[in-house]
Design a protein around this motif. Structure first.
Motif, PDB file in Angstrom:
ATOM      1  N   THR A 174       0.814  -1.215   0.000  1.00 40.05           N
ATOM      2  CA  THR A 174       0.000   0.000   0.000  1.00 40.05           C
ATOM      3  C   THR A 174       0.844   1.259   0.000  1.00 40.05           C
ATOM      4  O   THR A 174       0.346   2.332  -0.316  1.00 40.05           O
ATOM      5  CB  THR A 174      -0.918   0.058   1.235  1.00 40.05           C
ATOM      6  N   GLY A 175       2.124   1.132   0.343  1.00 43.57           N
ATOM      7  CA  GLY A 175       2.985   2.299   0.407  1.00 43.57           C
ATOM      8  C   GLY A 175       2.787   3.111   1.673  1.00 43.57           C
ATOM      9  O   GLY A 175       3.376   4.168   1.842  1.00 43.57           O
ATOM     10  N   GLU A 176       1.920   2.632   2.573  1.00 43.63           N
ATOM     11  CA  GLU A 176       1.704   3.358   3.822  1.00 43.63           C
ATOM     12  C   GLU A 176       2.903   3.187   4.738  1.00 43.63           C
ATOM     13  O   GLU A 176       3.475   2.113   4.849  1.00 43.63           O
ATOM     14  CB  GLU A 176       0.442   2.821   4.521  1.00 43.63           C
ATOM     15  N   GLU A 177       3.268   4.269   5.400  1.00 47.85           N
ATOM     16  CA  GLU A 177       4.423   4.246   6.299  1.00 47.85           C
ATOM     17  C   GLU A 177       4.241   3.233   7.424  1.00 47.85           C
ATOM     18  O   GLU A 177       5.204   2.658   7.908  1.00 47.85           O
ATOM     19  CB  GLU A 177       4.660   5.649   6.874  1.00 47.85           C
ATOM     20  N   THR A 178       3.007   2.967   7.822  1.00 49.74           N
ATOM     21  CA  THR A 178       2.775   2.025   8.926  1.00 49.74           C
ATOM     22  C   THR A 178       3.230   0.616   8.573  1.00 49.74           C
ATOM     23  O   THR A 178       3.559  -0.158   9.446  1.00 49.74           O
ATOM     24  CB  THR A 178       1.285   1.979   9.311  1.00 49.74           C
ATOM     25  N   GLU A 179       3.265   0.288   7.291  1.00 46.60           N
ATOM     26  CA  GLU A 179       3.686  -1.057   6.887  1.00 46.60           C
ATOM     27  C   GLU A 179       5.202  -1.196   6.824  1.00 46.60           C
ATOM     28  O   GLU A 179       5.715  -2.280   6.670  1.00 46.60           O
ATOM     29  CB  GLU A 179       3.076  -1.427   5.549  1.00 46.60           C
ATOM     30  N   HIS A 180       5.908  -0.088   6.944  1.00 46.00           N
ATOM     31  CA  HIS A 180       7.365  -0.118   6.900  1.00 46.00           C
ATOM     32  C   HIS A 180       7.918  -1.101   7.934  1.00 46.00           C
ATOM     33  O   HIS A 180       8.880  -1.804   7.678  1.00 46.00           O
ATOM     34  CB  HIS A 180       7.901   1.291   7.141  1.00 46.00           C
ATOM     35  N   ASP A 181       7.303  -1.182   9.090  1.00 43.79           N
ATOM     36  CA  ASP A 181       7.750  -2.094  10.142  1.00 43.79           C
ATOM     37  C   ASP A 181       7.598  -3.555   9.745  1.00 43.79           C
ATOM     38  O   ASP A 181       8.211  -4.427  10.340  1.00 43.79           O
ATOM     39  CB  ASP A 181       6.968  -1.861  11.442  1.00 43.79           C
ATOM     40  N   SER A 182       6.768  -3.839   8.753  1.00 46.20           N
ATOM     41  CA  SER A 182       6.512  -5.218   8.335  1.00 46.20           C
ATOM     42  C   SER A 182       7.417  -5.701   7.213  1.00 46.20           C
ATOM     43  O   SER A 182       7.693  -6.885   7.119  1.00 46.20           O
ATOM     44  CB  SER A 182       5.058  -5.375   7.881  1.00 46.20           C
ATOM     45  N   TRP A 183       7.859  -4.799   6.319  1.00 49.72           N
ATOM     46  CA  TRP A 183       8.616  -5.271   5.158  1.00 49.72           C
ATOM     47  C   TRP A 183      10.067  -4.831   5.132  1.00 49.72           C
ATOM     48  O   TRP A 183      10.893  -5.464   4.491  1.00 49.72           O
ATOM     49  CB  TRP A 183       7.942  -4.889   3.843  1.00 49.72           C
ATOM     50  N   TYR A 184      10.413  -3.739   5.826  1.00 53.81           N
ATOM     51  CA  TYR A 184      11.797  -3.261   5.818  1.00 53.81           C
ATOM     52  C   TYR A 184      12.608  -4.035   6.857  1.00 53.81           C
ATOM     53  O   TYR A 184      12.206  -4.170   8.009  1.00 53.81           O
ATOM     54  CB  TYR A 184      11.842  -1.767   6.147  1.00 53.81           C
ATOM     55  N   ILE A 185      13.784  -4.547   6.438  1.00 54.10           N
ATOM     56  CA  ILE A 185      14.685  -5.245   7.360  1.00 54.10           C
ATOM     57  C   ILE A 185      16.054  -4.590   7.246  1.00 54.10           C
ATOM     58  O   ILE A 185      16.740  -4.729   6.235  1.00 54.10           O
ATOM     59  CB  ILE A 185      14.788  -6.745   7.037  1.00 54.10           C
ATOM     60  N   GLY A 186      16.447  -3.871   8.276  1.00 53.28           N
ATOM     61  CA  GLY A 186      17.766  -3.241   8.301  1.00 53.28           C
ATOM     62  C   GLY A 186      18.834  -4.267   8.658  1.00 53.28           C
ATOM     63  O   GLY A 186      18.777  -4.892   9.715  1.00 53.28           O
ATOM     64  N   ILE A 187      19.774  -4.466   7.776  1.00 53.39           N
ATOM     65  CA  ILE A 187      20.853  -5.443   7.981  1.00 53.39           C
ATOM     66  C   ILE A 187      22.148  -4.724   8.353  1.00 53.39           C
ATOM     67  O   ILE A 187      23.000  -5.263   9.033  1.00 53.39           O
ATOM     68  CB  ILE A 187      21.008  -6.333   6.736  1.00 53.39           C
ATOM     69  N   GLY A 188      22.285  -3.471   7.917  1.00 58.25           N
ATOM     70  CA  GLY A 188      23.429  -2.654   8.309  1.00 58.25           C
ATOM     71  C   GLY A 188      24.694  -2.939   7.522  1.00 58.25           C
ATOM     72  O   GLY A 188      24.671  -3.558   6.457  1.00 58.25           O
TER      73      GLY A 188
END
Length: 197
Positions: A174-188
């Motif tokens: 959906t592009g909603e910022e709230t979903e960022h926590d579900s699909w973004y994985i910071g590996i560093g």
């Protein structure tokens, strides 16, 4: 190896028996040594993957940062940085391959990094690549990045990947910022040292 040695000795045996060898080499010395099979050196001692999860744990990626070492017939060697990853999403009490094909509005999974470089023991930069993104392959959640093959000799080499992350996939629709926590994985930032003798 035994079969190869047997085949190389065969012309000499046939010649001793008076059988024509039709141009086959008469001695094993005429054959060239074959190159060693390529092998990988990864961050983990057993070359296993490391698992990273999204903030809400609805997505995960199993990933390896490695270098493939290959040797040519002439004894020269190359080092090729690579990333191998498998992305998954969680839904209904199970994990599924995150191939981005579970609905028309879904996006492909991808691995992205800001830069990758290989440095020699003397600190000289041997290779560098800027911002790069690689997407999952076909109907799987598998993602692969292959860097350039770099000529190397004996010594220690350092591979660095900066600002690595996994994006896209099932939860990025959906592009909603709230979903960022579900699909973004910071590996560093990720590093690997390879010593060749």
């Amino acid at each position: 190896m035994t079969n190869l040695a047997g085949r190389l000795a065969l012309p000499a045996v046939l010649a001793a028996l008076g059988v024509a060898t039709f141009g086959l080499p008469a001695t094993a010395g005429a054959a060239q040594a074959a190159a060693a099979a390529p092998y990988s050196v990864c961050q983990t001692s057993d070359n296993s993957t490391t698992t990273y999860k999204s903030k809400d744990t609805y997505s995960k990626v199993n990933i390896r940062f490695c270098a493939e070492i290959a040797e040519a017939d002439d004894g020269s060697r190359t080092l090729q940085p690579y990333i191998s990853a498998d992305a998954f999403y969680y839904w209904g009490l199970a994990w599924y391959e995150d191939n981005g094909k579970r609905g028309a509005d879904r996006k492909s999974s991808y691995i992205s990094f800001d830069s990758a470089e290989v440095t020699g023991a003397d600190g000289a930069k041997l290779w560098k690549e800027g911002k790069t993104t690689r997407y999952n392959k076909g109907d799987t959640g598998h993602i692969e990045y292959l860097g350039q093959k770099i000529p190397v000799t004996a010594g220690t080499y350092k591979l660095d990947f900066t600002e690595v992350y996994k994006g896209g996939g099932y939860w990025d629709h959906t592009g909603e910022e709230t979903e960022h926590d579900s699909w973004y994985i910071g590996i560093g930032d990720q590093s690997l040292s390879v010593t060749l003798t």
